[in-house]
Scaffold this active site. Structure first.
Site, PDB file in Angstrom:
ATOM      1  N   CYS A 118      71.740  89.427 -11.545  1.00 40.53           N
ATOM      2  CA  CYS A 118      70.537  89.258 -10.800  1.00 40.53           C
ATOM      3  C   CYS A 118      69.310  89.515 -11.798  1.00 40.53           C
ATOM      4  CB  CYS A 118      70.488  89.761  -9.416  1.00 40.53           C
ATOM      5  SG  CYS A 118      71.843  89.748  -8.537  1.00 40.53           S
ATOM      6  N   ALA A 119      68.937  88.898 -12.529  1.00 42.43           N
ATOM      7  CA  ALA A 119      68.257  89.393 -13.656  1.00 42.43           C
ATOM      8  C   ALA A 119      66.802  89.035 -13.678  1.00 42.43           C
ATOM      9  CB  ALA A 119      68.813  88.533 -15.151  1.00 42.43           C
ATOM     10  N   ALA A 120      66.529  88.185 -12.868  1.00 38.39           N
ATOM     11  CA  ALA A 120      64.837  87.978 -12.978  1.00 38.39           C
ATOM     12  C   ALA A 120      64.106  89.000 -12.130  1.00 38.39           C
ATOM     13  CB  ALA A 120      64.500  86.286 -12.111  1.00 38.39           C
ATOM     14  N   PRO A 121      63.031  89.356 -12.751  1.00 37.81           N
ATOM     15  CA  PRO A 121      61.990  88.609 -13.822  1.00 37.81           C
ATOM     16  C   PRO A 121      62.330  89.129 -15.054  1.00 37.81           C
ATOM     17  CG  PRO A 121      60.910  90.563 -12.700  1.00 37.81           C
ATOM     18  CD  PRO A 121      62.234  90.493 -11.999  1.00 37.81           C
ATOM     19  N   GLY A 122      63.331  90.241 -15.439  1.00 36.98           N
ATOM     20  CA  GLY A 122      63.552  90.280 -16.697  1.00 36.98           C
ATOM     21  C   GLY A 122      63.611  91.521 -17.495  1.00 36.98           C
ATOM     22  N   ASP A 149      70.429  84.358 -12.878  1.00 34.47           N
ATOM     23  CA  ASP A 149      69.545  84.505 -11.458  1.00 34.47           C
ATOM     24  C   ASP A 149      69.903  83.177 -10.444  1.00 34.47           C
ATOM     25  OD1 ASP A 149      67.483  86.434 -10.628  1.00 34.47           O
ATOM     26  OD2 ASP A 149      66.903  84.620  -9.766  1.00 34.47           O
ATOM     27  N   ASP A 202      71.869  94.351 -10.357  1.00 35.05           N
ATOM     28  CA  ASP A 202      70.661  94.961  -9.366  1.00 35.05           C
ATOM     29  C   ASP A 202      70.373  93.950  -8.619  1.00 35.05           C
ATOM     30  OD1 ASP A 202      68.527  96.646  -9.457  1.00 35.05           O
ATOM     31  OD2 ASP A 202      67.320  94.847 -10.353  1.00 35.05           O
ATOM     32  N   CYS A 255      66.450  98.619  -4.926  1.00 30.04           N
ATOM     33  CA  CYS A 255      65.120  99.382  -4.861  1.00 30.04           C
ATOM     34  C   CYS A 255      64.793  99.923  -3.259  1.00 30.04           C
ATOM     35  CB  CYS A 255      64.018  98.856  -5.411  1.00 30.04           C
ATOM     36  SG  CYS A 255      63.731  96.933  -5.359  1.00 30.04           S
TER      37      CYS A 255
END
Length: 683
Positions: A118-122, A149, A202, A255
């Site tokens: 789940c990479a964005a925003p990077g 993403d 993430d 988070c």
């Protein structure tokens, strides 16, 4: 709670793999940080920025300035401009401190195959790319990062972030992480399933740890958020665990400080893995970081404030909203064996950060439902070669809870792959997968005997070791405008999975076609974006320049030869017109001069030389040489020189190229600034 009510301090991270990291650090410490000393902004004394104690090599710093003050305050304008410009060039990243932790705990090495689910925003993805390029002298590390993403628009944000690092080892894909397809690769002529050495998971979360920067969370937060996300988080983590190689490491992070999204997901994953996964003890891996151990007991609360401490107490009407996986394991022995205390909880008041949760999992053996290969439709199951290390989850038996491709589809696509055109990796056909967002251009590898390559090889005297087969373009017909390059490992992934995966972007631009192309010995000129990857293979057209030359080349539009040093002139005078490499080598006997090598793309005109370097990168080099950035010129007439005008140094072709369908704004070097008008071009 008191800490969460205070604004989040601005933090930044210096890109670790670039040889310029030390120079930037030197510049920050001795110039920009010094200028902040004794400043007062809005009645608040500006404290000197401090390095994050737990981040290696002083490459991450935090200030006591909130992002808002940094943006709005006139006294900080210079510092803010520096941050914006260096961020664009990929030399620093403005990233929240806690978000730097998961990539560090992944402990990735240059040979690792890495999946960022789940990479964005990077920002974490860029950190992983840096780890691949730990050794700058190796242009093509063996490892790669596949950054995924689910949101098509956010994928383009990801592309923009990754582009700043100019790596041939990153691929951006667009899938639902909970059912991200299994990929296959060719290993010595046999197709094998790709298992990853490192996976970053993430997951999407309720974000209650981000209240200091996302003010909306205060208004919108309810306990319902976590109850709704828990199932998705568990599915994504499970999918990650399935694709991890034995002995591999997966980091799960959120988070959020809510145990329903944190320990409950980990406990449930450990339980269904039946010993295949275990929590790693990483307590000594980041000395200086303060954290609380994971918790072992928690309750579940409904939206209207009702608490439940065990699944059995949940009334039947609530069973769709509250699931048994949300509760701690009831068996105390089982609970103890899980070692949930090995999870890390990062609290905002300990080191003035956001709230965060991280767990590091290691895979000991196949997931229980992957133990035996499924029967393939219409034929007996064939055992596959195991992948290292140890026996692999050969083909896959999916449990009902987990979506994705099974072994049968694997066999079916393996058969179909042979029928597609050689070297063309098009977008997947829509019957297999619905296409959302932009329709991507295909990725077409250039055949090694393509007549296009001969003049390029000759003109730049490319080394015999140059990997021609890794060159690709984004068009199947018409003129090839841009040439891109990927590592051979990503080429393998692309060629074997084009039916199965939606690739948004991969490869770095290494050559662009000259607008008035054919009149020169070589119709393609070098692109700054890929120059550091290409440079080790180029044996001609290289001009060694001094630091004074670099200053002149970067501050003047088309300096005549006579303005440059005699050494530079003597190298340039006998070269044919066309693209050149301008190389600055540091002199260790002059410690005050710039101490890192610089490679720039240039153009040798009739009587002058110009550089083709994007604006922010140009400002970066000037800063490193102690020159203040010149005042911003409003780009009047910033249109590109029209094609076919006979201009001898055509700027970048205006098409977005590698960005596929992204708006031109996302293309970092769509036009080097200031874009030359025809009159300005060297003759």
């Amino acid at each position: 709670m008191e800490a969460l009510r205070e604004p989040l301090p601005a933090t930044l991270r210096i890109t670790g793999y670039k040889s310029h990291a030390k120079e930037i650090l030197h510049c920050l410490k001795n110039k920009y940080f010094k200028e902040l000393e004794d400043l007062e902004v809005d009645g608040q004394k500006v404290e000197m920025p401090q390095p994050l104690s737990w981040y290696p090599e002083e490459l991450a710093w935090h200030t006591n300035l909130s992002r808002k003050i940094l943006r709005k305050s006139p006294q900080l304008e210079k510092f803010h401009q520096f941050l914006v410009s260096e961020t664009e060039s990929g030399n620093i990243s403005r990233q929240e401190a806690v978000s730097m932790i998961p990539p560090l705990l992944l402990n990735a090495h240059p040979h690792h195959k890495i999946l960022d689910m789940c990479a964005a925003p990077g920002s974490k993805t860029t950190q992983l790319i840096e780890m691949l390029h730990a050794d700058m002298s190796v242009p093509f590390p063996e490892g790669f990062v596949i950054a995924n993403d689910v949101d098509n628009k956010r994928c383009y944000l990801l592309v923009h972030q990754a582009k700043r690092l100019s790596s041939p080892c990153i691929m951006v894909v667009n899938h639902d992480a909970s059912s991200i397809p299994r990929l296959t690769i060719d290993v010595n002529g046999t197709k094998e399933i790709l298992f990853y050495d490192r996976i970053l998971c993430d997951v999407p979360c309720s974000g209650d740890g981000t209240m200091r920067k996302n003010i909306d969370v205060w208004k919108k937060w309810t306990t319902l958020n976590s109850l709704q996300l828990h199932g998705l988080q568990l599915r994504i983590a499970t999918r990650g665990a399935e694709q991890l190689v034995e002995g591999g490491r997966m980091v799960y992070s959120t988070c959020s400080l809510n145990p329903i999204e944190d320990e409950a997901v980990i406990a449930s994953l450990l339980e269904k893995s039946e010993g295949a996964l275990e929590l790693a003890d990483v307590s000594s891996e980041l000395p200086g970081l303060k954290w609380m151990p994971g918790i072992t007991h928690w309750k579940v609360m409904t939206k209207d404030g009702q608490w439940f401490s065990e699944w059995e107490a949940v009334p039947h009407g609530r069973h769709t909203q509250i699931r048994p996986t949300m509760f701690p394991p009831s068996d105390p022995e089982k609970l103890q064996a899980m070692h949930l205390e090995r999870c890390l909880r990062i609290l905002p008041h300990h080191q003035n950060t956001g709230g965060f949760f991280v767990a590091v999992l290691v895979k000991k053996s196949s997931m229980p439902w992957n133990k035996r290969p499924p029967k393939l439709q219409g034929r007996p199951a064939e055992p596959r070669e195991p992948m290292r290390p140890g026996p692999a989850d050969s083909a896959e038996l999916e449990s009902k809870a987990v979506g994705g491709v099974g072994g049968a589809e694997l066999a079916e696509t393996a058969e179909n792959d042979g029928s597609k055109r050689d070297g063309v990796c098009g977008p997947p056909p829509s019957k297999k997968m619905k296409l959302f967002g932009f329709k991507e251009d295909p990725f077409v590898f250039i055949p090694e005997d393509d007549p296009l390559l001969l003049p390029i090889q000759k003109f730049y005297a490319l080394d015999p070791s140059f990997p021609k087969m890794n060159l690709l373009t984004r068009t199947t017909e018409g003129k090839k405008r841009q040439l891109y390059m990927v590592s051979k490992e990503l080429r393998n992934v692309l060629l074997n999975n084009s039916e199965r995966v939606k690739v948004i972007n991969t490869g770095i631009k290494v050559w662009c076609r000259n607008n008035s192309g054919e009149e020169f010995d070589c119709p393609f000129r070098l692109a700054q974006e890929g120059i550091y990857t290409l440079y080790p293979f180029i044996n001609s057209r290289i001009i060694t320049v001094s630091m004074e030359d670099v200053k002149i080349l970067l501050t003047q539009e088309n300096p005549f030869f006579r303005k440059l040093s005699s050494e530079t002139y003597s190298q340039a005078k006998d070269l044919a017109k066309g693209s050149v490499v301008l190389k600055y080598e540091p002199d260790p006997t002059k410690p005050d001069a710039l101490q890192c090598p610089v490679v720039l793309c240039g153009w040798r005109g009739k009587a002058s030389i110009r550089t083709f370097v994007p604006k922010n990168e140009r400002l970066h080099y000037l800063r490193m040489m102690g020159l203040d950035a010149p005042a911003e010129k409003k780009a009047a007439g910033a249109g590109l020189a029209p094609e076919g005008t006979g201009s001898s140094a055509p700027p970048e072709d205006g098409d977005v190229g590698a960005e596929g369908g992204a708006e031109p704004a996302a293309s970092v070097d769509a036009a080097p600034d200031p874009a030359p008008t025809e009159a300005a071009l060297p003759r």
